[in-house]
Design an enzyme around this catalytic site. Structure first.
Site, short mmCIF file in Angstrom:
data_model
loop_
_atom_site.label_atom_id
_atom_site.label_comp_id
_atom_site.label_asym_id
_atom_site.label_seq_id
_atom_site.Cartn_x
_atom_site.Cartn_y
_atom_site.Cartn_z
CB VAL A 70 28.58 43.85 37.32
CG1 VAL A 70 29.45 43.78 38.58
CG2 VAL A 70 29.30 44.64 36.23
N GLY A 302 38.46 45.52 38.32
CA GLY A 302 37.30 44.63 38.26
C GLY A 302 36.09 45.37 37.75
CD GLU A 303 33.94 49.04 39.56
OE1 GLU A 303 33.65 49.75 38.56
OE2 GLU A 303 34.24 49.52 40.66
N GLY A 304 34.13 44.71 35.53
CA GLY A 304 33.91 44.65 34.09
C GLY A 304 34.49 45.86 33.37
#
Length: 335
Positions: A70, A302-304
């Site tokens: 990230v 988000g964030e992966g």
């Protein structure tokens, strides 16, 4: 550590990138035809097994090590009021990631991925892209090198995610710069913009993209992007050199590599899109790239986070591919 042999951004077009191993993929497809199931009955799971085989170069690929990266950065475009949250939140969320308190921490734990968070000069936001380039070419190359160096060449799969207040505006600008259209069509709520905020984002994006019209695809990465977007591009290229497949997260992660696609579409052949983001621009972005996301869960964090969830699907695909008995092994009459 993988170094990118780039002296200029446009050198991406001439990189010597490993290709897909068609023999390994065909061997994987042949194995699928012998397993105790009707042909194609596992749908995309069978396609994923062949995809992994082709990029890892073995008929029965495994995921012994999954790496999740990230990247975090801050953006000068926030000076235009495009985000309802202050930029301090980026560093606060990075601290949360490192303390194990975010969604991505939980999802990586469940999926069996080693998470690393890379903060990119959070105290030095990029420039406002409506006033000039967000980054110089040197700054962009430096961020790409950081992303490349973070890739573990011993990994079997790389998951990519991001964090950065204002980066939904940056993502929409990169998508518009790469694929055209109108700014409104690429803009979404991001971290909570209302209708007025989305209208402002669209105006700012249109202004910035018009200012940098005429630049090369990779030139637009520097002009419109941020450090985390450049780092994602660097990581994608480093993974390709090591024949590591990549799982891109959602809209922002996919838009981060839009300049790579615009410069050289085959540079993303080893990439999967994990999920279809709730951000409205992601559907058309995935279509432009010719990639069908694996999941569609209405997520836009988000964030992966979507990449980590999609890893569980990929693990399931390979568990079936490698662990199922063949008709001969099971003593079942095959077709």
């Amino acid at each position: 550590m993988t170094a990118l042999p780039l002296k200029r951004l446009d050198d991406v077009a001439a990189l010597d990138l490993p290709g897909f191993d068609t023999e390994a993929a065909r061997a994987a497809e042949a194995r699928q035809m012998t397993l105790t199931k009707p042909p194609a009955s596992l749908g995309r799971l069978e396609d994923l097994a062949a995809f992994m085989a082709g990029w890892r170069g073995v008929a029965q690929p495994r995921i012994d090590k999954a790496q999740a990266l990230v990247f975090a950065g801050n953006h000068g475009i926030c000076a235009r009021g495009v985000n309802p949250f202050p930029q301090e939140v980026t560093a606060q969320m990075v601290a949360n990631f490192k303390a194990g308190g975010a969604a991505i921490n939980q999802l990586c734990r469940v999926a069996g991925a080693d998470l690393e968070v890379v903060a990119l000069e959070l105290d030095l936001p990029t420039a406002d892209f409506t006033a000039g380039p967000a980054m110089t070419e040197a700054e962009t190359l430096e961020a790409m090198a950081t992303g490349a160096a973070a890739v573990d060449t011993g990994a079997d799969i790389l998951l990519l995610g991001e964090m950065g207040i204002g980066n939904s505006t940056v993502a929409a600008a990169l998508a518009l710069g790469a694929f055209g259209g109108n700014a409104q069509g690429w803009v979404g709520r991001g971290t909570g913009s209302d209708a007025d905020g989305m209208s402002l984002k669209a105006r700012v994006i249109a202004e910035g993209v018009a200012l940098h019209d005429g630049l090369s695809a990779m030139g637009k990465l520097a002009a419109l992007g941020g450090r985390e977007q450049a780092a994602i591009c660097g990581a994608v290229l480093a993974a390709r050199m090591a024949r590591i497949p990549v799982m891109l997260d959602g809209f922002i992660c996919s838009a981060s590599v839009a300049p790579l696609f615009a410069a050289r579409p085959e540079a993303l052949d080893h990439c999967l899109i994990a999920h279809r983001s709730a951000e409205p621009g992601h559907r058309q972005l995935a279509e432009k790239m010719g990639k069908a996301p694996l999941l569609d869960l209405g997520m836009a964090l988000g964030e992966g986070s979507g990449a980590a969830l999609a890893l569980t699907v990929l693990r399931g695909a390979l568990a079936c591919h490698n662990g199922m008995a063949t008709f001969a092994e099971a003593g079942v009459a095959g077709a």
